[in-house]
Design a protein around this motif. Structure first.
Motif, PDB file in Angstrom:
ATOM      1  N   TYR A  42       3.065   5.186   8.416  1.00 56.89           N
ATOM      2  CA  TYR A  42       3.684   4.346   7.377  1.00 56.89           C
ATOM      3  C   TYR A  42       2.602   3.793   6.463  1.00 56.89           C
ATOM      4  N   ALA A  43       3.026   2.905   5.532  1.00 59.83           N
ATOM      5  CA  ALA A  43       2.101   2.200   4.628  1.00 59.83           C
ATOM      6  C   ALA A  43       1.101   3.142   3.958  1.00 59.83           C
ATOM      7  N   ALA A  44       1.599   4.276   3.494  1.00 60.11           N
ATOM      8  CA  ALA A  44       0.838   5.264   2.718  1.00 60.11           C
ATOM      9  C   ALA A  44      -0.225   6.005   3.517  1.00 60.11           C
ATOM     10  N   LEU A  45      -1.060   5.272   4.249  1.00 59.21           N
ATOM     11  CA  LEU A  45      -2.187   5.949   4.898  1.00 59.21           C
ATOM     12  C   LEU A  45      -2.401   5.548   6.351  1.00 59.21           C
ATOM     13  N   GLY A 167       8.268   3.259   5.559  1.00 59.60           N
ATOM     14  CA  GLY A 167       8.295   3.048   7.002  1.00 59.60           C
ATOM     15  C   GLY A 167       8.632   1.620   7.394  1.00 59.60           C
ATOM     16  N   MET A 168       8.145   0.658   6.654  1.00 57.40           N
ATOM     17  CA  MET A 168       8.419  -0.756   6.953  1.00 57.40           C
ATOM     18  C   MET A 168       9.475  -1.310   6.002  1.00 57.40           C
ATOM     19  N   GLY A 169       9.279  -1.033   4.717  1.00 57.35           N
ATOM     20  CA  GLY A 169      10.216  -1.529   3.709  1.00 57.35           C
ATOM     21  C   GLY A 169      11.638  -1.030   3.957  1.00 57.35           C
ATOM     22  N   GLY A 170      11.748   0.086   4.661  1.00 54.14           N
ATOM     23  CA  GLY A 170      13.059   0.653   4.958  1.00 54.14           C
ATOM     24  C   GLY A 170      13.922  -0.271   5.801  1.00 54.14           C
ATOM     25  N   VAL A 186      14.880  -0.877  -4.928  1.00 59.51           N
ATOM     26  CA  VAL A 186      14.392   0.113  -5.882  1.00 59.51           C
ATOM     27  C   VAL A 186      13.360   0.992  -5.172  1.00 59.51           C
ATOM     28  N   GLU A 187      13.532   2.298  -5.273  1.00 51.97           N
ATOM     29  CA  GLU A 187      12.622   3.211  -4.563  1.00 51.97           C
ATOM     30  C   GLU A 187      12.398   4.438  -5.431  1.00 51.97           C
ATOM     31  N   VAL A 188      11.130   4.839  -5.526  1.00 55.07           N
ATOM     32  CA  VAL A 188      10.755   5.903  -6.442  1.00 55.07           C
ATOM     33  C   VAL A 188      10.958   7.302  -5.832  1.00 55.07           C
ATOM     34  N   THR A 255       6.792  -2.237  -1.564  1.00 54.34           N
ATOM     35  CA  THR A 255       6.136  -0.962  -1.826  1.00 54.34           C
ATOM     36  C   THR A 255       4.736  -1.055  -1.220  1.00 54.34           C
ATOM     37  N   SER A 256       4.037   0.064  -1.151  1.00 52.28           N
ATOM     38  CA  SER A 256       2.666   0.013  -0.627  1.00 52.28           C
ATOM     39  C   SER A 256       1.704  -0.415  -1.735  1.00 52.28           C
ATOM     40  N   ALA A 257       1.954  -1.610  -2.267  1.00 53.60           N
ATOM     41  CA  ALA A 257       1.150  -2.100  -3.396  1.00 53.60           C
ATOM     42  C   ALA A 257      -0.288  -2.387  -2.991  1.00 53.60           C
ATOM     43  N   HIS A 258      -0.538  -2.459  -1.683  1.00 53.99           N
ATOM     44  CA  HIS A 258      -1.908  -2.737  -1.241  1.00 53.99           C
ATOM     45  C   HIS A 258      -2.846  -1.588  -1.577  1.00 53.99           C
ATOM     46  N   ASP A 259      -2.277  -0.391  -1.821  1.00 51.38           N
ATOM     47  CA  ASP A 259      -3.119   0.787  -2.021  1.00 51.38           C
ATOM     48  C   ASP A 259      -2.810   1.424  -3.374  1.00 51.38           C
ATOM     49  N   TYR A 264       1.052   2.740  -4.261  1.00 48.41           N
ATOM     50  CA  TYR A 264       1.959   2.343  -5.347  1.00 48.41           C
ATOM     51  C   TYR A 264       2.018   3.433  -6.415  1.00 48.41           C
ATOM     52  N   ILE A 265       3.209   3.874  -6.753  1.00 50.38           N
ATOM     53  CA  ILE A 265       3.372   4.903  -7.787  1.00 50.38           C
ATOM     54  C   ILE A 265       3.551   4.203  -9.142  1.00 50.38           C
ATOM     55  N   PRO A 266       2.645   4.492 -10.105  1.00 51.59           N
ATOM     56  CA  PRO A 266       2.756   3.797 -11.399  1.00 51.59           C
ATOM     57  C   PRO A 266       3.983   4.249 -12.186  1.00 51.59           C
ATOM     58  N   ASP A 312       6.055 -12.923  -1.518  1.00 53.94           N
ATOM     59  CA  ASP A 312       5.223 -11.752  -1.233  1.00 53.94           C
ATOM     60  C   ASP A 312       5.539 -11.333   0.207  1.00 53.94           C
ATOM     61  N   ASN A 313       5.865 -10.045   0.371  1.00 56.33           N
ATOM     62  CA  ASN A 313       6.301  -9.587   1.693  1.00 56.33           C
ATOM     63  C   ASN A 313       5.185  -8.872   2.453  1.00 56.33           C
ATOM     64  N   GLY A 314       3.969  -9.315   2.232  1.00 54.55           N
ATOM     65  CA  GLY A 314       2.876  -8.824   3.057  1.00 54.55           C
ATOM     66  C   GLY A 314       2.263  -7.529   2.577  1.00 54.55           C
ATOM     67  N   GLY A 484      -6.519  -0.834  -0.033  1.00 57.95           N
ATOM     68  CA  GLY A 484      -6.640  -2.126  -0.707  1.00 57.95           C
ATOM     69  C   GLY A 484      -6.707  -3.301   0.248  1.00 57.95           C
ATOM     70  N   TYR A 485      -6.501  -3.054   1.549  1.00 57.56           N
ATOM     71  CA  TYR A 485      -6.637  -4.133   2.530  1.00 57.56           C
ATOM     72  C   TYR A 485      -8.076  -4.250   3.027  1.00 57.56           C
ATOM     73  N   SER A 486      -8.944  -3.314   2.604  1.00 57.66           N
ATOM     74  CA  SER A 486     -10.322  -3.325   3.112  1.00 57.66           C
ATOM     75  C   SER A 486     -10.951  -4.680   2.842  1.00 57.66           C
TER      76      SER A 486
HETATM   77  P1  NAD Z   1       5.315   3.245   2.908  1.00 63.40           P
HETATM   78  O1  NAD Z   1       4.130   3.793   2.225  1.00 63.40           O
HETATM   79  O2  NAD Z   1       5.877   3.950   4.077  1.00 63.40           O
HETATM   80  O3  NAD Z   1       6.484   3.018   1.853  1.00 63.40           O
HETATM   81  C1  NAD Z   1       6.276   2.476   0.562  1.00 63.40           C
HETATM   82  C2  NAD Z   1       7.434   2.929  -0.308  1.00 63.40           C
HETATM   83  O4  NAD Z   1       7.299   2.395  -1.603  1.00 63.40           O
HETATM   84  C3  NAD Z   1       7.484   4.450  -0.446  1.00 63.40           C
HETATM   85  O5  NAD Z   1       8.747   4.896  -0.048  1.00 63.40           O
HETATM   86  C4  NAD Z   1       7.198   4.683  -1.914  1.00 63.40           C
HETATM   87  O6  NAD Z   1       7.866   5.814  -2.422  1.00 63.40           O
HETATM   88  C5  NAD Z   1       7.698   3.401  -2.541  1.00 63.40           C
HETATM   89  N1  NAD Z   1       7.077   3.087  -3.841  1.00 63.40           N
HETATM   90  C6  NAD Z   1       5.775   3.185  -4.177  1.00 63.40           C
HETATM   91  N2  NAD Z   1       5.595   2.768  -5.430  1.00 63.40           N
HETATM   92  C7  NAD Z   1       6.804   2.392  -5.912  1.00 63.40           C
HETATM   93  C8  NAD Z   1       7.250   1.856  -7.132  1.00 63.40           C
HETATM   94  N3  NAD Z   1       6.406   1.629  -8.134  1.00 63.40           N
HETATM   95  N4  NAD Z   1       8.573   1.568  -7.275  1.00 63.40           N
HETATM   96  C9  NAD Z   1       9.445   1.811  -6.276  1.00 63.40           C
HETATM   97  N5  NAD Z   1       9.073   2.328  -5.082  1.00 63.40           N
HETATM   98  C10 NAD Z   1       7.760   2.599  -4.893  1.00 63.40           C
HETATM   99  O7  NAD Z   1       4.915   1.735   3.294  1.00 63.40           O
HETATM  100  P2  NAD Z   1       5.628   0.729   4.313  1.00 63.40           P
HETATM  101  O8  NAD Z   1       5.201   1.064   5.694  1.00 63.40           O
HETATM  102  O9  NAD Z   1       7.061   0.620   4.013  1.00 63.40           O
HETATM  103  O10 NAD Z   1       4.889  -0.625   3.940  1.00 63.40           O
HETATM  104  C11 NAD Z   1       5.052  -1.190   2.650  1.00 63.40           C
HETATM  105  C12 NAD Z   1       4.106  -2.350   2.456  1.00 63.40           C
HETATM  106  O11 NAD Z   1       4.475  -3.436   3.310  1.00 63.40           O
HETATM  107  C13 NAD Z   1       2.662  -2.006   2.801  1.00 63.40           C
HETATM  108  O12 NAD Z   1       1.820  -2.620   1.869  1.00 63.40           O
HETATM  109  C14 NAD Z   1       2.494  -2.599   4.154  1.00 63.40           C
HETATM  110  O13 NAD Z   1       1.161  -2.875   4.489  1.00 63.40           O
HETATM  111  C15 NAD Z   1       3.333  -3.854   4.046  1.00 63.40           C
HETATM  112  N6  NAD Z   1       3.823  -4.348   5.338  1.00 63.40           N
HETATM  113  C16 NAD Z   1       4.168  -5.640   5.483  1.00 63.40           C
HETATM  114  C17 NAD Z   1       4.672  -6.069   6.700  1.00 63.40           C
HETATM  115  C18 NAD Z   1       5.104  -7.434   6.944  1.00 63.40           C
HETATM  116  O14 NAD Z   1       4.997  -7.891   8.049  1.00 63.40           O
HETATM  117  N7  NAD Z   1       5.687  -8.091   5.974  1.00 63.40           N
HETATM  118  C19 NAD Z   1       4.819  -5.229   7.751  1.00 63.40           C
HETATM  119  C20 NAD Z   1       4.486  -3.941   7.563  1.00 63.40           C
HETATM  120  C21 NAD Z   1       4.015  -3.492   6.359  1.00 63.40           C
END
Ligand code: NAD
Length: 550
Positions: A42-45, A167-170, A186-188, A255-259, A264-266, A312-314, A484-486
């Motif tokens: 999950y989280a892109a990488l 993976g998480m946002g789902g 919203v999901e790209v 979204t995975s805005a941390h990376d 994050y898809i622009p 901010d959701n982390g 981006g979390y480095s």
């Molecule tokens: P992921 O990479 O599996 O999913 C990110 C999703 O965002 C992808 O489906 C991608 O297509 C979509 N996306 C990317 N850019 C977009 C945009 N501009 N507009 C719409 N959709 C876009 O990541 P993840 O595992 O779901 O984690 C998401 C973020 O949440 C990460 O930064 C992660 O570190 C963070 N996170 C927070 C918590 C918490 O406790 N709150 C827990 C886990 C993860």
């Protein structure tokens, strides 16, 4: 290669259940992961292992490992087998830890390219991810807390706007409907939307904003729970909604805005274009992603000015926004400080368990036990009843449950006993998110604005890992941020196997008491009233140096 899924049943491929359990947990993170071919969970990488050679070497080692040996893993690569003793961990690992000044995203990408490390996320490389369910109760508790603080305790008739269905946002759409709201995600990537629908986390999808809004408006007016996946880019949709004067009640983004390179898809990019520009012109991709995040966060701030609860959701989105020209991004609160800190201060956090046999009835029996034995625990009872009804099975049957000090131990010991008596059809693995009371330092997520200013002190997760090794846990992991979390976080994870033996009971009691005990002490040390109260109520042996004032 055949798709990897976790083994089920009670036939052992290893020399004991402790090794077999960890092997199944590794297989399970891949079974539940977003991109198995890349070992990405999950989280892109966030990866489960360094590469496929490492994966196969880990599998082979676990299958041959004796109970008095410890497998050492460095950033997803197995390094060696050490003779320890049967009360030592079966696996210890350190993933993606770089030295202070060198812990930059550029160095991370370079080391990753050279094959020297991978990022483990929080639970990916530590083999603790249980599908989107792992964060669902956290997201649900955030919504509940917002409901209590702002909406007379309920979210029926309320509109939540968010982004990211990975993976998480789902987990967001299901957490939103469980809380009674109408939620627009919203999901790209259409594939991600389809996956959430397939696993039962999301109800409807569209690529048409007007249609999505019509559905949401109808659900809001009828006070019905509804989740809608909108195919689009958050950097376009959020500002467009603000421009139209559409006003959600709650706004966030996962979204995975941390990376900025892999996450994050622009705006204006498809996933394929992002992949291609990543190769040809990474600086451009980063700059475009940063600019898009800035647009999205400006819209979030606008929603906040107009009265929405925005958080901010982390995902470090505010940090990126500041970098790309939104100086007031930190006017948005982070979810931990805003809504969950009183729970963490009592070390109530995301505990979870996995039925290693694959028998979903084991989870149901544990649910029943909780409903019977934790009647006074409102959070637990409410959640287990809801989860039982709404949360689908992903991979090995599992459950998340926010429990605190003493309660985790009580539950785990009871489960171990149920395994011993044959009430459950196989052993159960217990773990927790690294984002837990004593096990994470992240000054922009977990530990932002700590009462005593100790936000960036990483001693706590390191102590947590050492203590859990001393307490005989089965797996202990130390992680730091990648992408981006480095340089932004250090965390520690732990897994325990309830195989029904007396040794397991000893490990469970010692580790779980100490794990949450340190969590309470971390917050007590920072001066949180709830923690000081918990210290007294639960008899945690805190040393109060103030009493020794000369
Ligand atoms: P992921 O990479 O599996 O999913 C990110 C999703 O965002 C992808 O489906 C991608 O297509 C979509 N996306 C990317 N850019 C977009 C945009 N501009 N507009 C719409 N959709 C876009 O990541 P993840 O595992 O779901 O984690 C998401 C973020 O949440 C990460 O930064 C992660 O570190 C963070 N996170 C927070 C918590 C918490 O406790 N709150 C827990 C886990 C993860």
């Amino acid at each position: 290669m055949e798709r990897i899924t976790a083994a089920r049943g009670t036939t052992l491929r290893c020399k004991g259940w402790r090794q077999e359990a960890l092997l199944r947990m590794l297989e399970n993170v891949l079974e539940n992961g977003e991109n198995q071919k890349e070992l990405t969970v999950y989280a892109a990488l966030a990866k489960a292992a360094r590469n496929w050679d490492s994966y196969h070497a880990i599998v082979d080692t676990l299958q041959n490992l004796e109970e008095d040996e410890t497998l050492v893993i460095q950033s997803g690569k197995p390094i060696g087998i050490m003779r320890t003793h049967k009360y030592a961990p079966i696996v210890v690992m350190a993933n993606c830890n770089m030295v202070g000044k060198w812990a930059t995203s550029d160095n991370f990408y370079r080391y990753q390219e050279q094959g020297l490390l991978v990022w483990g996320g929080l639970t990916a490389a530590a083999w603790q991810y249980i599908g989107s369910q792992g964060v669902i109760q956290g997201t649900y508790e955030i919504f509940q807390s917002i409901a209590r603080m702002h909406f007379d305790g309920e979210l029926a008739g309320r509109f939540i706007l968010t982004a990211g269905l990975g993976g998480m946002g789902g987990a967001q759409p299901l957490a939103g409907t469980m809380a009674g709201a109408a939620i627009l995600c919203v999901e790209v990537s259409e594939a991600r939307i389809d996956k959430r629908i397939e696993v039962g986390y999301l109800q409807r999808k569209t690529n048409n904003l007007d249609e999505a809004l019509a559905w949401i408006e109808e659900a809001v007016s009828k006070r019905e729970a509804l989740s809608v996946g909108l195919l689009g880019n958050a950097a376009d949709i959020f500002p467009e909604l603000a421009r139209r004067g559409v006003q959600p009640d709650i706004v966030t983004d996962q979204t995975s805005a941390h990376d900025l390179l892999y996450g994050y898809i622009p705006s204006g990019y498809s996933n394929e274009e992002a992949a291609s520009v990543r190769e040809s012109d990474p600086d451009r991709l980063r700059a475009d992603a940063g600019a898009s995040i800035a647009r999205e966060v400006r819209a979030m701030l606008e929603f906040q000015r107009r009265g929405a609860v925005v958080f901010d959701n982390g995902n470090n989105i505010r940090t990126q926004a500041v970098e790309y020209g939104v100086p007031d991004a930190f006017d948005i609160v982070v979810f931990t400080e805003g809504f969950l800190r009183p729970l963490f201060a009592r070390a109530i956090g995301p505990f979870r368990w996995v039925a290693l046999s694959g028998d979903v009835q084991d989870i149901r029996k544990i649910d029943d036990y909780i409903l019977e034995q934790f009647k006074d625990n409102e959070i637990a009872v409410n959640w287990i009843e809801l989860a039982n009804k709404h949360v689908p099975v992903e991979g090995l049957p599992a459950r998340i449950g926010w429990f605190g000090h003493g309660d985790r131990t009580k539950l785990a010991l009871a489960v171990n006993d149920m395994v011993a008596k044959g009430i459950l059809s196989g052993p159960v693995a217990f773990s927790r998110d690294h984002l837990d009371a004593g096990s994470m330092a992240h000054p922009n997520i977990m530990t932002e604005n700590m009462k005593d200013g100790s936000d960036a002190i990483a001693d706590w997760p390191l102590l947590n890992a050492m203590l859990n090794c001393s307490s005989m846990a089965d797996l202990v992991a130390i992680h730091s941020g990648g992408g981006g979390y480095s340089g932004y976080m250090t965390s520690a994870g732990v897994t325990l196997v309830a195989d029904g033996t007396e040794d397991a009971a000893l490990r469970l009691k010692t580790t779980l008491d100490n794990d949450t005990g340190l969590g309470v002490l971390r917050y007590a040390d920072a001066g949180y009233e709830e923690s000081l109260d918990e210290v007294g109520r639960k008899g945690i042996r805190r040393i109060d140096t103030a009493q020794f004032k000369q």
